[in-house]
Scaffold this motif. Structure first.
Motif: not given
Ligand code: ZN
Ligand code: ZN
Ligand code: FE
Length: 755
Positions: A145, A227, A231, A340, A342, A349-350, A375-376, A378
C-alpha cells in the motif's frame, strides 16, 4: 475412468516469506518432516522459502501446525501461504539447492499486520515508540500500500516525505537491528502523525490525544472514519444498535453484513466459534476478515447489534492489524463495526481530503494521518472450509503475492471480468494478482481498475505483449483490453473459472470443471452459468449444462428472484402458466404479470440462461423466502442458511448434455407446506447429485468446483463429499476466490497454455 490412487496421501505446499533464510529454517523443516515421516523438499527461492511435504493427512496437519509454532528462535515468518495438493510421489526428504530461476522478479510483499515485538513496544511506557501509531519493523508494517515503484527503497515509497531522525537512521543502518532496512521505519520525532478532524476538516486534536478522542467518540455512539493501511474504515460501536443502524442508513447499505474488528482472539471467541485453524488464520500476518460461525444464541443480546449481519449465521471478524487499530481497540475493549469507508459500490477512500467529501454525511468525524496511501487495498475475506483456508476476497495481506504459473514465458496482462474485479500479470512463470478492485459498476471503480491494470505492469517493469479479457463484448474490462493496441485473447468466462482452479492445483487435465455462477457470456451468445466443461491441455468442450430458461427482464433478475422463479416455471408450463393459480402470482402486480407474460411469450427482453445462480434464486423465491434481493446472491444465501436437516434429494433428469432440473422444481412445488429448511436441503442435495451424475457420465476422475455458487459452503461441502463417495477427486479454490475475483488468474492460465 482413469485409475485413481487409493492412498490417503496428500501434498502440502507452503511459500514462506520473512527472516527465514540463514537462521536454520531449512534444517528445522528437514527434521520436522523426518520426524513425521513426510517426503518432499525445501528450497530457498527468490520468492522466499518454498517447501512441499507429502504423506498421511494427519501427519501433514501436525506438520502444518508445528511449522510456525516450533520455528527456530530467530526465524520470523512474515507471511505464509499454504495450499493442499495431490501427492507428487516424492521419496525421502531433501534440502534442495537454492533456485536461481525467477530471481529476476522482485517480490513485492503484501501489507503485514503488526508483529508481536512491535505490539509489546507500542504498549511499553519506557519505549521511545510508546503509543506511536506507525511503529513497524522488518517483520511487519505496510508494504504494497506504500510502494510506488521498485526497488523497494524508502524514496520509492510514500515514506519519502519523512526523513529519518538520527535514532531511526541508526536502527535502519544496523544489520543486527530488527529495523535494519525497514523502509517504513519511523518514530514520533520523524514519522507520520495522526490528527482528529471534525466533519468539516477542522483539526480538533493531534497525536495521542487524537487517538483517544476517536476512541471516546466511538464509545459515545458516533461513526468515525479512520484512515488505515489501504484506505478508510468506518468504525462504530458494534454493541450500539442505534449507531449500527445509523451507519446502514447513511451508507445506503441495507442488508449486506458488516465486518467486525474484535479487540482480541478471546473477544472473537466470545462472539463466534473459532477452531484452531480459524484462530491461526485470524492471527496470521495477512490478518484477513475471517467468516466465523456466530454464537449469538449463546451471548447476551446486548453484546452485539442484530443489525450487523441480519439473518446470517456467520460473522466476518478480524483482529487489529495496524498499531492505530491496536491503540483504539485496547482503549475500547469491545468489538467495533469496521466497514470500508465508501459509499455503496464505490472504491474505498484513501486520501483524507477526498474522504471529507466522499464520506460527507456518513462519518461524524475523522481520524486521519499524513502517510499517503499509494493504492487502495481492501480487507481480505477468508474462511476455513473442508479443513483448508479459502480466500474469498484477495486484497490486503495477500496482494500482490504471485501464484505459480509455469507456462507463462512472456509478459501477459489479464483484466478479469466485470464483478469482483482484479487484474493479473504473468512475469517469469508467476502470476502477480492485483488486489480486489470491486465491481466495475461506477466511474470511480472503473478508474481504480484502469490505474491497477496500468500500475501492476509498471510496478514489475513488465510490458505486456498481449492482453487477455472476457468474451463479453460489453464489459468495461473488455473494452479496456481492446483500447490498449495489443493483441487481444478472449477467454470464455467459465473456462477461465475452471483454469483458475486448475492452476491453483497445478493440474493440466483432463479435468471436469463445474463452473456455476450468476452469469457469463457463453460461446453461443446466450448467458451461461451452469456449466460442466471438460478441460485438458488443448482447451475445453462443453460436456454438459443446466437446462436453459428465460429470464424476464434480463439483468433485472439478479435483484429480483421472483423473475427467475417465473422464468423457471415458464420453462415447465409455457403460456399455461399465466392462467394457473400459483402463489408466485402474488409477487407481481397485474400490470407486471401481463408484462412478464408478453416478454416470455415473445422471447423479448427475456434472454436464455443456464445460470445456476438464478436457479438458486428461483428455488428461494418458490420456497417463499425472498422475491427481491438487496444484493446479488442474497436469496441463495438465505436458502443456504435456512437449511435445517438432512433430507432426501429432489429428483432430476440427465438428457444427453442437458441436466434437467424440471423434476427438481416440480417436486419442490409439490412440497408446498414443507418447512423451507427441508426444501433447501432437498434442493441442495439434488444439485450435488447432478454434479456426481455428470461426473459419472463424463468419466473423468478430477472434478474442479468453481464459480460464485461455490461460495455456498453447504453446496461445496456436500458436492465434495458426494464426489469422494463416488470415487472422484474433487478440487476447490484455496488461494484465489471461486467468484470472479479468480478470473484474471484463469485467463492467464488459459493463455499461458497456448504459448
Ligand atoms: Zn514489527
Ligand atoms: Zn525517528
Ligand atoms: Fe463468474
Amino acid at each position: 475412468m482413469e485409475h485413481l490412487s487409493t492412498s490417503r496421501s496428500l501434498r502440502l505446499r507452503a511459500v514462506i516469506h520473512g527472516a527465514v533464510q540463514g537462521v536454520g529454517f531449512r534444517p528445522f523443516v528437514y527434521r520436522l518432516a523426518d520426524e513425521l515421516s513426510l517426503a518432499g523438499w525445501v528450497s530457498n527461492t527468490a520468492q522466499g522459502v518454498v517447501l512441499e511435504v507429502e504423506g498421511a493427512r494427519e501427519a501433514l496437519a501436525a506438520f502444518r501446525a508445528r511449522l510456525e509454532a516450533e520455528a527456530p528462535p530467530h526465524a520470523v515468518v512474515q507471511h505464509l501461504e499454504a495450499s493442499w495438493l495431490d501427492a507428487a510421489g516424492y521419496v525421502g526428504f531433501e534440502i534442495r539447492h537454492s533456485d536461481a530461476a525467477g530471481a529476476k522478479t522482485a517480490l513485492v510483499l503484501p501489507d503485514l499486520a503488526t508483529c508481536a515485538a512491535c505490539r509489546r513496544e507500542l504498549f511499553d511506557p519506557a519505549d521511545r515508540r510508546y503509543r506511536y501509531p506507525f511503529i513497524n519493523c522488518t517483520h511487519c508494517g505496510p508494504r504494497y500500500s506504500i510502494i510506488r515503484a521498485l526497488p523497494y527503497d524508502r524514496p520509492n515509497t510514500t515514506m519519502r516525505g519523512f526523513p529519518m531522525c538520527p535514532a531511526c537512521r541508526a536502527e535502519y543502518d544496523d544489520p543486527r537491528d530488527r529495523r535494519f532496512h525497514a523502509q517504513p521505519n519511523a518514530c514520533p520525532a520523524c514519522g507520520p502523525r495522526v490528527e482528529w478532524w471534525d466533519a468539516s476538516g477542522a483539526v480538533l486534536a493531534a497525536r495521542d490525544d487524537a487517538a483517544r478522542a476517536a476512541a471516546a467518540a466511538i464509545r459515545d455512539g458516533l461513526i468515525v472514519a479512520v484512515k488505515g493501511v489501504g484506505g478508510f474504515h468506518l468504525l462504530a460501536d458494534a454493541r450500539d444498535d442505534d449507531a449500527v443502524r445509523r451507519l446502514r442508513a447513511r451508507k445506503g447499505r441495507e442488508a449486506k453484513p458488516f465486518a467486525l474488528m474484535a479487540p482480541s482472539l478471546d473477544a472473537a471467541r466470545e462472539l463466534c466459534e473459532v477452531s484452531a485453524d480459524e484462530a491461526r488464520l485470524l492471527c496470521a500476518s495477512a490478518a484477513p476478515m475471517v467468516l466465523l460461525r456466530s454464537r449469538l444464541d449463546g451471548v447476551s443480546p446486548s453484546s452485539i447489534s442484530p443489525a450487523i449481519a441480519p439473518g446470517n449465521p456467520y460473522l466476518g471478524v478480524m483482529l487489529p492489524y495496524t498499531p492505530l487499530h491496536h491503540l483504539l481497540l485496547a482503549e475500547l475493549g469491545f468489538a467495533v463495526v469496521a466497514t470500508s469507508g465508501n459509499r455503496s459500490d464505490e472504491p474505498i477512500c484513501t486520501d483524507e481530503r477526498e474522504a471529507l467529501i466522499r464520506l460527507h454525511g456518513i462519518a461524524d468525524a475523522f481520524l486521519v494521518h499524513d502517510r499517503p496511501i499509494a493504492r487502495h487495498v481492501d480487507d481480505s475475506i477468508a474462511r476455513v472450509i473442508l479443513g483448508r483456508e479459502q480466500v474469498l476476497r484477495r486484497a490486503r495481506g495477500y496482494a500482490p503475492l504471485p501464484a505459480p504459473l509455469p507456462g507463462a514465458t512472456r509478459p501477459l496482462l489479464a483484466v478479469g471480468a466485470h464483478l469482483k474485479g482484479a487484474v493479473a500479470i504473468a512475469v517469469d512463470g508467476q502470476a502477480m494478482i492485483s488486489q480486489h478492485l470491486g465491481d466495475l459498476e461506477t466511474e470511480e471503480a472503473h478508474r481504480a481498475f484502469r490505474e491497477a491494470a496500468a500500475g501492476l505492469g509498471r510496478l514489475y517493469d513488465a510490458r505486456p505483449e498481449a492482453v487477455i479479457c472476457d468474451r463479453h463484448p460489453d464489459y468495461r474490462s473488455t473494452r479496456y483490453a481492446d483500447s490498449l493496441g495489443l493483441p487481444v485473447l478472449r477467454v470464455q468466462h467459465h473456462y477461465a473459472h475452471v483454469r483458475a482452479c486448475m492452476a491453483e492445483h497445478g493440474l493440466d487435465g483432463p479435468v471436469l470443471g463445474v463452473a456455476w455462477d450468476g452469469a457469463g457470456y457463453g460461446d453461443d451468445g446466450t448467458i451461461w452459468g451452469g456449466e460442466f466443461l471438460l478441460a485438458d491441455g488443448e482447451g475445453y468442450t462443453r460436456a454438459a449444462h443446466l437446462r436453459p430458461f428465460r429470464l424476464p427482464g434480463g439483468d433485472a433478475a439478479a435483484r429480483e428472484p421472483r423473475r427467475s422463479a417465473l422464468g423457471v416455471l415458464y420453462a415447465l408450463f409455457g403460456d399455461a402458466l399465466f392462467t394457473m393459480d400459483l402463489p408466485l402470482r402474488a409477487a407481481f402486480s397485474t400490470g407486471e404479470w401481463q408484462g412478464m407474460a408478453t416478454m416470455l411469450a415473445r422471447g423479448v427482453n427475456a434472454p436464455l440462461t443456464t445460470s445456476a445462480g438464478r436457479l438458486f434464486d428461483a428455488a428461494a423465491a418458490l420456497a417463499g423466502l425472498r422475491q427481491y434481493a438487496r444484493f446479488e446472491g442474497q436469496a441463495a444465501m438465505e436458502l443456504e442458511f435456512c437449511l435445517t436437516e438432512d433430507a432426501a434429494a429432489y429428483p432430476f433428469a440427465l438428457a444427453g448434455p442437458v441436466v434437467d432440473w424440471a423434476p427438481t422444481i416440480r417436486a419442490l412445488l409439490a412440497d408446498a407446506g414443507a418447512p423451507a429448511g427441508v426444501v433447501s436441503a432437498r434442493f441442495h442435495h439434488a444439485l450435488a447429485a447432478m454434479i456426481v451424475a455428470v461426473a459419472r457420465a463424463v468419466g473423468v476422475a478430477r472434478v474442479a468446483l468453481t464459480g460464485g455458487c461455490f461460495q455456498n459452503r453447504y453446496l461445496t461441502e456436500r458436492s465434495v463429499d458426494a464426489l469422494r463417495a463416488a470415487g472422484f477427486r474433487p478440487y476447490w479454490h484455496q488461494r484465489v476466490p471461486p467468484n470472479d475475483g479468480g478470473i484474471a488468474l484463469g485467463q492467464l492460465a488459459a493463455a499461458a497454455m497456448l504459448e
